[in-house]
Scaffold this motif. Structure first.
Motif, PDB file in Angstrom:
ATOM      1  N   LEU A  40      43.238  41.067  40.492  1.00 45.27           N
ATOM      2  CA  LEU A  40      41.975  41.810  40.438  1.00 45.27           C
ATOM      3  C   LEU A  40      40.864  40.840  40.070  1.00 45.27           C
ATOM      4  CD1 LEU A  40      43.020  45.059  38.492  1.00 45.27           C
ATOM      5  CD2 LEU A  40      42.973  44.653  40.954  1.00 45.27           C
ATOM      6  N   ARG A  41      39.800  40.853  40.844  1.00 44.47           N
ATOM      7  CA  ARG A  41      38.628  40.022  40.551  1.00 44.47           C
ATOM      8  C   ARG A  41      37.462  40.963  40.322  1.00 44.47           C
ATOM      9  NH1 ARG A  41      42.249  35.810  40.943  1.00 44.47           N
ATOM     10  NH2 ARG A  41      42.479  34.940  43.029  1.00 44.47           N
ATOM     11  N   GLY A  42      36.886  40.926  39.126  1.00 42.66           N
ATOM     12  CA  GLY A  42      35.775  41.837  38.830  1.00 42.66           C
ATOM     13  C   GLY A  42      34.485  41.319  39.454  1.00 42.66           C
ATOM     14  N   LEU A  43      33.879  42.145  40.306  1.00 37.27           N
ATOM     15  CA  LEU A  43      32.677  41.726  41.035  1.00 37.27           C
ATOM     16  C   LEU A  43      31.412  42.173  40.300  1.00 37.27           C
ATOM     17  CD1 LEU A  43      31.399  40.618  43.696  1.00 37.27           C
ATOM     18  CD2 LEU A  43      31.619  42.928  44.615  1.00 37.27           C
ATOM     19  N   VAL A  44      30.534  41.214  40.013  1.00 41.57           N
ATOM     20  CA  VAL A  44      29.256  41.526  39.382  1.00 41.57           C
ATOM     21  C   VAL A  44      28.137  41.082  40.324  1.00 41.57           C
ATOM     22  CG1 VAL A  44      27.862  41.301  37.303  1.00 41.57           C
ATOM     23  CG2 VAL A  44      30.341  41.019  37.158  1.00 41.57           C
ATOM     24  N   ARG A  82      33.747  43.158  29.919  1.00 36.85           N
ATOM     25  CA  ARG A  82      34.467  44.325  30.415  1.00 36.85           C
ATOM     26  C   ARG A  82      35.612  43.893  31.341  1.00 36.85           C
ATOM     27  NH1 ARG A  82      30.810  48.649  32.199  1.00 36.85           N
ATOM     28  NH2 ARG A  82      30.418  48.551  29.983  1.00 36.85           N
ATOM     29  N   ALA A  83      35.361  42.880  32.169  1.00 36.08           N
ATOM     30  CA  ALA A  83      36.421  42.373  33.057  1.00 36.08           C
ATOM     31  C   ALA A  83      37.617  41.922  32.215  1.00 36.08           C
ATOM     32  CB  ALA A  83      35.903  41.215  33.906  1.00 36.08           C
ATOM     33  N   ALA A  84      37.322  41.189  31.154  1.00 35.56           N
ATOM     34  CA  ALA A  84      38.404  40.690  30.294  1.00 35.56           C
ATOM     35  C   ALA A  84      39.129  41.863  29.645  1.00 35.56           C
ATOM     36  CB  ALA A  84      37.845  39.740  29.244  1.00 35.56           C
ATOM     37  N   ALA A  85      38.343  42.853  29.152  1.00 39.77           N
ATOM     38  CA  ALA A  85      38.958  44.001  28.468  1.00 39.77           C
ATOM     39  C   ALA A  85      39.840  44.810  29.424  1.00 39.77           C
ATOM     40  CB  ALA A  85      37.864  44.895  27.877  1.00 39.77           C
ATOM     41  N   LEU A  86      39.461  44.839  30.690  1.00 42.73           N
ATOM     42  CA  LEU A  86      40.247  45.597  31.664  1.00 42.73           C
ATOM     43  C   LEU A  86      41.442  44.797  32.182  1.00 42.73           C
ATOM     44  CD1 LEU A  86      37.286  47.213  33.654  1.00 42.73           C
ATOM     45  CD2 LEU A  86      39.015  48.464  32.344  1.00 42.73           C
ATOM     46  N   GLY A  87      41.575  43.577  31.708  1.00 46.57           N
ATOM     47  CA  GLY A  87      42.748  42.778  32.064  1.00 46.57           C
ATOM     48  C   GLY A  87      42.603  41.960  33.337  1.00 46.57           C
ATOM     49  N   VAL A  91      36.064  36.719  37.059  1.00 40.66           N
ATOM     50  CA  VAL A  91      34.828  37.432  37.332  1.00 40.66           C
ATOM     51  C   VAL A  91      34.133  36.727  38.502  1.00 40.66           C
ATOM     52  CG1 VAL A  91      33.483  36.159  35.588  1.00 40.66           C
ATOM     53  CG2 VAL A  91      32.743  38.424  36.283  1.00 40.66           C
ATOM     54  N   VAL A  92      33.678  37.529  39.471  1.00 38.97           N
ATOM     55  CA  VAL A  92      32.997  36.998  40.658  1.00 38.97           C
ATOM     56  C   VAL A  92      31.529  37.375  40.571  1.00 38.97           C
ATOM     57  CG1 VAL A  92      32.858  37.020  43.188  1.00 38.97           C
ATOM     58  CG2 VAL A  92      35.069  37.362  42.057  1.00 38.97           C
ATOM     59  N   MET A  93      30.661  36.368  40.543  1.00 41.69           N
ATOM     60  CA  MET A  93      29.233  36.665  40.463  1.00 41.69           C
ATOM     61  C   MET A  93      28.604  36.446  41.832  1.00 41.69           C
ATOM     62  SD  MET A  93      28.110  35.380  36.752  1.00 41.69           S
ATOM     63  CE  MET A  93      28.940  33.853  36.388  1.00 41.69           C
ATOM     64  N   GLN A  94      28.100  37.539  42.390  1.00 38.82           N
ATOM     65  CA  GLN A  94      27.521  37.466  43.733  1.00 38.82           C
ATOM     66  C   GLN A  94      26.063  37.914  43.701  1.00 38.82           C
ATOM     67  OE1 GLN A  94      28.383  40.136  47.267  1.00 38.82           O
ATOM     68  NE2 GLN A  94      29.803  38.463  47.664  1.00 38.82           N
ATOM     69  N   SER A  95      25.266  37.407  44.637  1.00 39.21           N
ATOM     70  CA  SER A  95      23.864  37.822  44.713  1.00 39.21           C
ATOM     71  C   SER A  95      23.279  37.476  46.063  1.00 39.21           C
ATOM     72  CB  SER A  95      23.046  37.099  43.625  1.00 39.21           C
ATOM     73  OG  SER A  95      22.923  35.733  43.960  1.00 39.21           O
ATOM     74  N   GLY A  96      22.063  37.974  46.300  1.00 41.93           N
ATOM     75  CA  GLY A  96      21.270  37.448  47.399  1.00 41.93           C
ATOM     76  C   GLY A  96      20.925  35.997  47.072  1.00 41.93           C
ATOM     77  N   GLU A  97      20.287  35.308  48.021  1.00 42.36           N
ATOM     78  CA  GLU A  97      19.914  33.923  47.727  1.00 42.36           C
ATOM     79  C   GLU A  97      18.624  33.972  46.924  1.00 42.36           C
ATOM     80  OE1 GLU A  97      21.388  31.452  50.943  1.00 42.36           O
ATOM     81  OE2 GLU A  97      19.574  30.276  50.616  1.00 42.36           O
ATOM     82  N   ASP A  98      18.736  33.818  45.629  1.00 41.58           N
ATOM     83  CA  ASP A  98      17.667  34.177  44.704  1.00 41.58           C
ATOM     84  C   ASP A  98      17.308  33.003  43.800  1.00 41.58           C
ATOM     85  OD1 ASP A  98      15.954  35.270  42.870  1.00 41.58           O
ATOM     86  OD2 ASP A  98      17.447  36.588  41.935  1.00 41.58           O
ATOM     87  N   ASN A 288      46.229  39.874  49.230  1.00 43.61           N
ATOM     88  CA  ASN A 288      46.862  39.866  47.911  1.00 43.61           C
ATOM     89  C   ASN A 288      45.851  39.947  46.771  1.00 43.61           C
ATOM     90  OD1 ASN A 288      45.943  37.158  48.389  1.00 43.61           O
ATOM     91  ND2 ASN A 288      47.179  36.491  46.654  1.00 43.61           N
ATOM     92  N   VAL A 289      44.617  40.332  47.096  1.00 40.66           N
ATOM     93  CA  VAL A 289      43.546  40.373  46.094  1.00 40.66           C
ATOM     94  C   VAL A 289      42.711  41.628  46.332  1.00 40.66           C
ATOM     95  CG1 VAL A 289      41.345  39.275  45.456  1.00 40.66           C
ATOM     96  CG2 VAL A 289      43.346  37.838  45.874  1.00 40.66           C
ATOM     97  N   VAL A 290      42.236  42.266  45.238  1.00 48.81           N
ATOM     98  CA  VAL A 290      41.168  43.259  45.391  1.00 48.81           C
ATOM     99  C   VAL A 290      40.061  42.963  44.389  1.00 48.81           C
ATOM    100  CG1 VAL A 290      42.434  45.201  46.440  1.00 48.81           C
ATOM    101  CG2 VAL A 290      42.378  44.951  43.973  1.00 48.81           C
ATOM    102  N   MET A 291      38.865  43.385  44.737  1.00 53.33           N
ATOM    103  CA  MET A 291      37.697  43.045  43.922  1.00 53.33           C
ATOM    104  C   MET A 291      36.984  44.307  43.429  1.00 53.33           C
ATOM    105  SD  MET A 291      36.518  39.869  46.339  1.00 53.33           S
ATOM    106  CE  MET A 291      35.015  39.487  45.475  1.00 53.33           C
ATOM    107  N   PRO A 292      37.455  44.868  42.312  1.00 56.90           N
ATOM    108  CA  PRO A 292      36.782  46.062  41.781  1.00 56.90           C
ATOM    109  C   PRO A 292      35.354  45.731  41.344  1.00 56.90           C
ATOM    110  CG  PRO A 292      38.655  45.420  40.383  1.00 56.90           C
ATOM    111  CD  PRO A 292      38.605  44.453  41.504  1.00 56.90           C
ATOM    112  N   ASN A 293      34.473  46.701  41.509  1.00 60.85           N
ATOM    113  CA  ASN A 293      33.051  46.463  41.233  1.00 60.85           C
ATOM    114  C   ASN A 293      32.728  46.711  39.761  1.00 60.85           C
ATOM    115  OD1 ASN A 293      30.229  46.457  41.245  1.00 60.85           O
ATOM    116  ND2 ASN A 293      30.204  47.077  43.386  1.00 60.85           N
ATOM    117  N   LEU A 294      32.138  45.698  39.118  1.00 59.79           N
ATOM    118  CA  LEU A 294      31.767  45.793  37.695  1.00 59.79           C
ATOM    119  C   LEU A 294      30.258  45.822  37.494  1.00 59.79           C
ATOM    120  CD1 LEU A 294      34.042  43.233  35.836  1.00 59.79           C
ATOM    121  CD2 LEU A 294      34.164  45.707  35.783  1.00 59.79           C
TER     122      LEU A 294
END
Ligand code: SAH
Length: 354
Positions: A40-44, A82-87, A91-98, A288-294
């Motif tokens: 699981l990769r938490g997406l921010v 929160r990502a750490a607490a959820l196990g 953490v994946v940090m994504q954004s527009g080109e900013d 083999n991966v999912v990215m839940p939204n955080l």
């Protein structure tokens, strides 16, 4: 490697029974080379500001209908905690080109996340300068995701125009990221108006040639406030790739065959087109991966790269519960730890940075 003409044949295959052989082969290769664990990769989604004019993406600068946001450092830290607490291990940090996400500012955030949580940090912030990418790597970032979107150069230039005249070369950037010691992820959209079967076969070959650590593949979804979304069917060509779940699944399965040890997510775009089964089908056919939204719920709907995005109203907790259920329902289990790509570990231990 699977020969290109086999890749092309599989992409064109429509007989469900024959396709079962592709699904079974991809699933077997996944099991043998990776096992049954799902990371699981938490997406921010840090910011929806963007300087670019990509023809496919709702965050494009010219889209005046979108209210813009940029998360504060403390909000990002909270999401990582929160990502750490959820196990989760990453953490994946994504954004527009900013450019508002400054080199030093983000380096500080990365250092704090690493010091406080020990999570693996993945960045997906578009095309940034070598200095910035090096600084973030020094601050502790582990991985970088940058899809090349399509290997057809003319199509890419049409849908991803240059900013300030600077030619965009994501292949060069991926090589530079690897040189900096990042695990590198890339991938494509499937069914871009103007994309042909030959183009997509070339994309799959490129996954292998780039020796990717991570491969993200999802169907193109038309966004009405973008040139490509409005032009969608008009821009189609002879031999047009349909933007369907099945076609995206074929590319995921083929990605697994050409890159057995890569990390491959079952993407949100798949779940968007098929909310019932999209996630599971991805996992059953190579992923083999999912990215839940955080991302904090108040920002979620504003990160609208395409409309109708799956799971937009869900909190991190409900999202985790739902995904856990889906993963376990197909006999898989959630992995612990950061889950680097096996290829990355192999290259590091043999000292070969190919
Ligand atoms: N600014 C970053 C992150 C973009 S969003 C970057 O450019 O790398 C991540 C991915 O979403 C993109 O790389 C693209 O492949 C995908 N995406 C964007 N618009 C889309 C659309 N309309 N349909 C499907 N996928 C889309």
């Amino acid at each position: 490697m699977l020969p290109r003409h086999d890749i092309l044949n599989w992409l064109g295959e429509e007989d469900p029974q024959r396709l079962d052989a592709l699904w079974a082969r991809a699933d077997a290769v996944r099991r043998e080379s990776i096992g049954d664990e799902v990371h699981l990769r938490g997406l921010v989604e840090l910011s929806n500001h963007c300087v670019r004019a990509c023809g496919y993406c709702g965050l494009r600068k010219a889209n005046r209908r979108l209210a813009r946001y940029r998360m504060a450092d403390e909000e990002i830290l909270d999401a990582a905690r929160r990502a750490a607490a959820l196990g989760y291990g990453t953490v994946v940090m994504q954004s527009g080109e900013d450019p508002g996400i400054t080199a030093d500012g983000l380096a500080g955030v990365i250092r704090r996340i690493k010091a406080e949580t020990g999570l693996a940090v993945t960045l997906s912030l578009g095309e940034r300068s070598m200095e910035e990418l090096a600084l973030w790597r020094d601050a502790g970032a582990d991985r970088y995701l940058l899809r090349f979107e399509t290997s057809n150069r003319a199509l890419y230039d049409r849908i991803h125009p240059p900013v300030n005249g600077a030619r965009s070369d994501r292949f060069a950037l991926l090589a530079a990221l690897r040189g900096l010691g990042y695990e590198i992820g890339s991938g494509v959209m499937v069914g871009i108006p103007g994309q042909t079967f030959d183009d997509l076969a070339d994309d799959v070959v490129a996954f292998h040639e780039l020796d990717l650590d991570m491969i993200g593949v999802g169907p193109f979804i038309a966004h009405p406030d973008t040139p490509l979304g409005r032009a969608a069917t008009a821009a189609n060509v002879d031999g047009q790739i349909p933007n369907t779940v099945d076609m995206a699944l074929k590319v995921i399965a083929l990605a697994r065959l050409v890159c057995p040890h890569s990390n491959i997510p079952s993407t949100t775009a798949l779940a968007t087109l098929d909310p019932e089964r999209g996630r599971e089908l991805g996992l059953l056919r190579g992923a083999n991966v999912v990215m839940p939204n955080l991302t904090p719920v108040k920002y979620r709907a504003l990160y609208e790269i395409y409309p109708g995005k799956a799971c937009v109203g869900e909190t991190a907790e409900t999202c985790t519960r739902c995904l856990r259920g889906r993963i376990e329902s197909i006999g898989r289990r959630i992995a612990a730890g950061p889950g680097p790509s096996r290829r990355f570990v192999e290259r590091a231990t043999t000292g070969v940075m190919s």
